[in-house]
Motif scaffolding. Structure first.
Motif, PDB file in Angstrom:
ATOM      1  N   GLN A 230       0.790   3.212  -4.944  1.00 16.95           N
ATOM      2  CA  GLN A 230       1.438   2.815  -6.181  1.00 16.95           C
ATOM      3  C   GLN A 230       0.854   1.482  -6.627  1.00 16.95           C
ATOM      4  O   GLN A 230       0.872   0.520  -5.865  1.00 16.95           O
ATOM      5  CB  GLN A 230       2.919   2.639  -5.874  1.00 16.95           C
ATOM      6  CG  GLN A 230       3.694   3.846  -6.264  1.00 16.95           C
ATOM      7  CD  GLN A 230       4.231   3.630  -7.653  1.00 16.95           C
ATOM      8  OE1 GLN A 230       5.010   2.976  -7.762  1.00 16.95           O
ATOM      9  NE2 GLN A 230       3.767   4.140  -8.715  1.00 16.95           N
ATOM     10  N   PRO A 231       0.344   1.385  -7.838  1.00 18.99           N
ATOM     11  CA  PRO A 231      -0.282   0.130  -8.250  1.00 18.99           C
ATOM     12  C   PRO A 231       0.644  -1.065  -8.107  1.00 18.99           C
ATOM     13  O   PRO A 231       0.214  -2.161  -7.772  1.00 18.99           O
ATOM     14  CB  PRO A 231      -0.607   0.370  -9.724  1.00 18.99           C
ATOM     15  CG  PRO A 231      -0.646   1.832  -9.891  1.00 18.99           C
ATOM     16  CD  PRO A 231       0.264   2.414  -8.871  1.00 18.99           C
TER      17      PRO A 231
ATOM     18  N   LEU B 191       0.667  -2.160  -4.572  1.00 18.96           N
ATOM     19  CA  LEU B 191      -0.614  -2.820  -4.333  1.00 18.96           C
ATOM     20  C   LEU B 191      -0.573  -4.249  -4.848  1.00 18.96           C
ATOM     21  O   LEU B 191      -1.001  -5.187  -4.174  1.00 18.96           O
ATOM     22  CB  LEU B 191      -1.711  -2.031  -5.074  1.00 18.96           C
ATOM     23  CG  LEU B 191      -3.127  -2.166  -4.549  1.00 18.96           C
ATOM     24  CD1 LEU B 191      -3.226  -1.582  -3.164  1.00 18.96           C
ATOM     25  CD2 LEU B 191      -4.095  -1.453  -5.475  1.00 18.96           C
ATOM     26  N   LEU B 192      -0.029  -4.405  -6.046  1.00 22.03           N
ATOM     27  CA  LEU B 192       0.032  -5.730  -6.657  1.00 22.03           C
ATOM     28  C   LEU B 192       0.958  -6.654  -5.858  1.00 22.03           C
ATOM     29  O   LEU B 192       0.631  -7.824  -5.640  1.00 22.03           O
ATOM     30  CB  LEU B 192       0.522  -5.598  -8.102  1.00 22.03           C
ATOM     31  CG  LEU B 192       0.496  -6.865  -8.943  1.00 22.03           C
ATOM     32  CD1 LEU B 192      -0.908  -7.411  -9.035  1.00 22.03           C
ATOM     33  CD2 LEU B 192       1.024  -6.575 -10.343  1.00 22.03           C
TER      34      LEU B 192
ATOM     35  N   ILE C 149      -5.349  -5.928 -11.236  1.00 23.56           N
ATOM     36  CA  ILE C 149      -4.786  -4.858 -10.414  1.00 23.56           C
ATOM     37  C   ILE C 149      -3.616  -4.141 -11.092  1.00 23.56           C
ATOM     38  O   ILE C 149      -3.344  -2.985 -10.815  1.00 23.56           O
ATOM     39  CB  ILE C 149      -4.308  -5.452  -9.054  1.00 23.56           C
ATOM     40  CG1 ILE C 149      -5.506  -6.023  -8.296  1.00 23.56           C
ATOM     41  CG2 ILE C 149      -3.595  -4.442  -8.206  1.00 23.56           C
ATOM     42  CD1 ILE C 149      -6.425  -5.007  -7.693  1.00 23.56           C
TER      43      ILE C 149
ATOM     44  N   PRO D 146      -0.916  -2.034 -12.998  1.00 21.38           N
ATOM     45  CA  PRO D 146      -0.995  -0.732 -13.639  1.00 21.38           C
ATOM     46  C   PRO D 146      -0.863  -0.844 -15.156  1.00 21.38           C
ATOM     47  O   PRO D 146      -0.439  -1.864 -15.678  1.00 21.38           O
ATOM     48  CB  PRO D 146       0.192   0.021 -13.039  1.00 21.38           C
ATOM     49  CG  PRO D 146       1.120  -1.030 -12.556  1.00 21.38           C
ATOM     50  CD  PRO D 146       0.281  -2.189 -12.180  1.00 21.38           C
TER      51      PRO D 146
ATOM     52  N   VAL E 152      -6.913   2.232 -17.914  1.00 23.51           N
ATOM     53  CA  VAL E 152      -6.944   1.237 -16.847  1.00 23.51           C
ATOM     54  C   VAL E 152      -7.673   0.015 -17.374  1.00 23.51           C
ATOM     55  O   VAL E 152      -8.725   0.139 -17.988  1.00 23.51           O
ATOM     56  CB  VAL E 152      -7.687   1.771 -15.603  1.00 23.51           C
ATOM     57  CG1 VAL E 152      -7.735   0.703 -14.516  1.00 23.51           C
ATOM     58  CG2 VAL E 152      -7.031   3.030 -15.087  1.00 23.51           C
TER      59      VAL E 152
END
Lengths: 541, 337
Positions: free
Chosen positions: A411-412, A415-416, A491, A493, B63
């Motif tokens: 999951q972004p 990650l962040l 990073i 999303p 993105v």
């Protein structure tokens, strides 16, 4: 699960976390990246040596000049009571969260050639040219770094100062020592470790600084290593060279950290659980009054005024260029109609997760370290502090590469949060470790001898003793995460807009006043959050 | 306190378990990498991507790994396992780096026939241009009555500490201005910079802080684009900021998009490239990306303040790519003295 096993699992968690979230992606990037030849190339540049020396020089001066108001501020906060003390404490930390672009704007509005101070002086004395050329010079860099970092100094030192051993001071006082003598012989040795801790942290933070340095310094004659890393990534697309330079940068910062840690462990020998709750004085000597006045003057001009300028600007609206500015909520209404509460919500979530993670990892790791020998302690502490020296652009790249190489689905947002925690862990770790070092080993030993297990010792003895450190570290983690922008941009999303990201985007599309409105929202959110963390920390723990 | 530790444990384990799942399949959607200001709430992204989805039925996934330099870095990092299908925002200065890195596919859209040949900066057929602009010195007409009309004019002694520029190492316009001086003076560009130095107030790391200083009145001149005055006209109803058009031409900046090598969605990707040349996409650019569209379409009224110089300067993108690093080094020596 037996107690022993669960303790082993618990203590392995911080190590697993830092390995997985920091060393693994970084190693993955460096394996493919570092090349000695590109480092040699960089070194052979004629200007490189001067860049390196300048980076060290400005970091040293910035740390030094942050220390002067920092120490004074800590002294005043610890020894005196005054109205709105907690609010003032919260406000002093705000500069720490602000994206550099907002700081630049605040400084320009106040100290600039066309800023408040200069235009007021020009009107008052009927001058044609601005009398105070403050910005675009080396002193402007130092001024901005003091604005940013002296609050960090105040925080780290005052939280430790509040809990220094009262025994020695009382003993010294009862023997008739003068106040100065008490300070030098009894207080100073005890606050020296946190002072050095704060000094080295500020040194490292300024060592990595770059945007403030370029714009307020006046251009490329003031260049830091970080600018070169940025150029290598952005213009040369030479990621290998960028990594190499980043490794070098880490070595420098870490050697400072290492020396400091070692020194700290060797010198902080005074342990006590009898911390003095200092009696707050109301009557003071002349010297103290002067100190207090000077400190408040500093607080007002250097910290409060640039912030106030941003807030002031956010309420100003001119319908045409020539027209007079009127008070207006226009920029706030526009922000909320375009973005709603999303940026505020996102920032708060990210900062809370970061606070929780960094504090928990630090406490678990430090509790484990308690029983290790000095050399081992210093090594492991450095192991946890490593990320402090790595440029955030390199860390973000390493995350991107790891995700791509191993096709990991994360999951972004997770990650962040991980990335934020890794970046800010060292600061939290250090603020708490200052407290852990002061825990009296004999208390823990005697608890062990009557059969208390590790968990019990952690919860009933260690945590209450390091509470001040957890609050300080937690507030710092929260603040830094609220203001972080570089790795968030790389990073985050899609459509995950935090307050700093919104500010960055607004300015990128000419909306400076609206950016000031978002900046003011950031300032207010942070003041409230710091206040609440401070308050809840004192009640709950 | 106990709860705090337990909460941490749960969060940590969750993160770990989520992290360990391998990616099951490639994304169903067309994955587009773009620079941040393009996808921002105030950029073209929120208008053009939904429009594309509506017109073609192709779902997109956007993105943004940062500014255009960071977008390219990410693509190079992912070269072996590409995630993206489309990249937006490769400009004429970076084109050669991207092409030599082998991360782009060739594609020549039929719609390119509608476009001025001079704007098609990538002759190798990888990158499709979608908008362009000109760097310019923007000046405050209340403070500067006779604007400069050449690079040489900027050396005038009366402009002492009056110009705000950007650093070519960290900023697109900064790099553009450096290339401008290289194009205009050749090997003597460092001499020019030495003479210019006393007139520079500061060199900021990015366009945003530099322009912020300018609108706050710190200096009467700043490096930006000829379209900047159109913003002030459109939203502030002000014509006080003007662009200086230079006799020998202003330096040009062209942005393009391309299909990423390894894309499994060639057909959809081609549709997207065709889309960026369509009028629907092009007409959104002036007021969101603040650049001229490559198609010859009517511009918003405020664009009367956005001058198109009759002459423009542009270095060949291969020459630029090969020399940028050494030019930056020479520049540094010149301005650091």
């Amino acid at each position: 699960m037996t107690v022993k096993k669960s303790a082993a699992v618990f203590y392995s968690l911080p190590f697993l976390f830092i390995l997985f979230a920091f060393y693994f992606p970084l190693a993955n990037l460096l394996i493919s990246g570092v090349s000695p030849s590109s480092l040699i190339n960089i070194f052979s540049e004629s200007y490189f040596k001067s860049v390196f020396i300048f980076t060290l020089k400005q970091a040293f001066f910035s740390a030094f000049f942050s220390m002067i108001p920092g120490l004074t501020g800590a002294y005043i906060l610890v020894n005196f009571n005054f109205p709105f003390k907690n609010i003032i404490k919260s406000i002093t930390l705000v500069p720490f969260v602000l994206p550099s672009i907002i700081v630049v704007l605040g400084f320009v509005l106040l100290f600039g050639n066309n800023g408040l101070i200069n235009s007021a002086a020009m009107k008052l004395f009927d001058l044609e040219k601005p009398p105070f050329l403050i910005l675009y010079s080396f002193k402007a860099i130092i001024l901005a770094h003091v604005f940013y970092n002296s609050p960090l100094f105040i925080r780290i030192v005052s939280s430790a100062w509040e809990r220094i051993s009262g025994d020695i001071i009382e003993a010294a006082e009862s023997l008739g020592a003068t106040k100065l003598r008490v300070f030098i012989t009894a207080v100073l040795p005890q606050i020296l470790p946190p002072v050095i801790a704060a000094f080295s942290l500020i040194f490292i933070l300024c060592f990595m600084s770059f945007s403030i340095i370029l714009v307020l310094g006046g251009g490329p004659k003031f260049t830091t290593l970080e600018v070169e890393i940025y150029r290598l990534v952005r213009i040369s697309m030479d990621i290998r060279a960028a990594c190499s330079l980043s490794v070098l940068q880490s070595f420098v910062t870490l050697s400072f950290l290492f020396i400091y840690s070692f020194y700290q462990k060797k010198t902080s020998m005074i342990y006590s659980d009898n911390f003095r709750i200092p009696e707050k004085k109301s009557s003071s000597s002349l010297l103290q009054i002067i100190l207090i006045v000077l400190f408040f003057l500093f607080l007002f001009i250097i910290i409060i005024m640039p912030l106030a300028m941003i807030i002031f600007e956010s309420f100003r609206f001119k319908s045409s260029h020539a027209g007079n500015a009127v008070f207006s909520l226009r920029w706030y209404i526009k922000s909320f109609s375009e973005l709603g509460f999303r940026p505020v919500k996102n920032s708060l979530i990210l900062a809370s997760v970061n606070t929780l993670l960094t504090c928990a990892v630090s406490v678990a790791a430090l509790s484990f370290l308690q029983r290790k020998k000095t050399v081992m302690k210093v090594l492991i502490e450095t192991f946890f502090a490593m990320s402090l020296g790595v440029s955030s652009i390199i860390l973000s790249l390493s995350y991107m590469k790891a995700v791509s190489d191993f096709q990991i689905e994360i999951q972004p947002l997770v990650l962040l949060s991980m990335l934020h925690s890794v970046i800010f862990l060292p600061l939290v770790f250090k603020s708490i470790s200052v407290f852990y070092d002061k825990i009296d080993r004999s208390i823990i030993e005697s608890a062990e001898s009557i059969g208390a297990d590790r968990r019990r010792i952690l919860f009933t003895i260690e945590l209450p003793l390091v509470r001040g450190g957890i609050i300080t570290g937690g507030v710092l983690a929260f603040a830094l995460s609220m203001g972080e922008i570089n790795s968030t941009l790389m990073i985050a999303p899609d459509r995950f807009t935090t307050i700093p990201v919104a500010i960055y985007r607004l300015i990128g599309s000419y909306n400076f006043s609206q950016a000031c409105a978002m900046g003011s929202i950031l300032i207010v959110t942070c003041v409230i959050s710091f206040f609440l963390i401070d308050k809840s920390g004192r009640i709950e723990l | 306190m106990k709860n705090f530790i337990i909460a941490f444990l749960i969060v940590f384990l969750l993160m770990f378990s989520v992290s360990c799942s391998k990616k099951s399949s490639v994304s169903e959607n067309l994955v587009i990498y773009a620079y941040d200001s393009f996808i921002s709430e105030w950029g073209p992204g929120p208008i053009v991507f939904p429009l594309f989805e509506e017109k073609t039925g192709i779902k997109t996934e956007i993105v943004s790994p940062g500014d255009s330099g960071q977008v390219l870095s990410r693509l190079i990092l992912e070269a072996e396992k590409p995630e993206a299908d489309i990249v937006i925002g490769i400009d004429n200065n970076m084109a050669q780096k991207a092409i030599s890195a082998g991360i782009l596919e060739k594609y020549t859209s039929d719609a390119l026939s509608n476009i001025d040949d001079n704007l098609i900066f990538d002759k190798s057929g990888h990158i499709t241009p979608y908008d362009y602009g000109f760097f310019a010195i923007i000046y405050d007409s209340e403070k500067i009555s006779v604007p400069p009309s050449s690079l040489d004019d900027l050396l005038d002694r009366s402009y002492s500490k009056s110009i705000i520029l950007m650093d070519p190492r960290t900023s697109g316009p900064g790099l553009g201005f450096l290339l401008w001086t290289v194009k205009a003076y050749g090997d003597d560009f460092t001499e020019y910079w030495k003479k210019l130095s006393p007139n520079i107030l500061t060199i900021s790391e990015g366009w945003d802080s530099g322009y912020g200083l300018f609108v706050n009145g710190e200096a009467p001149m700043v490096l930006s684009y000829t379209t900047s005055p159109a913003y002030h006209l459109e939203y502030e109803n002000s014509e006080i900021y003007k662009a200086a058009v230079f006799e020998n031409g202003n330096y040009m900046h062209i942005e393009g998009a391309a299909i990423v090598k390894g894309s499994k969605k060639r057909e959809e990707a081609e549709k997207f490239i065709d889309f960026i040349l369509s009028e629907d996409f092009q007409k959104e650019l002036p007021l969101t990306n603040w650049m001229f569209p490559v198609r010859d379409i009517p511009l918003p009224d405020s664009y009367r303040a956005a001058l198109k110089p009759e002459k423009y300067l542009l270095l060949d993108s291969r020459t630029a790519a090969e020399n940028i690093d050494s030019w930056i080094k020479e520049w540094l020596t010149a301005v650091r003295d």
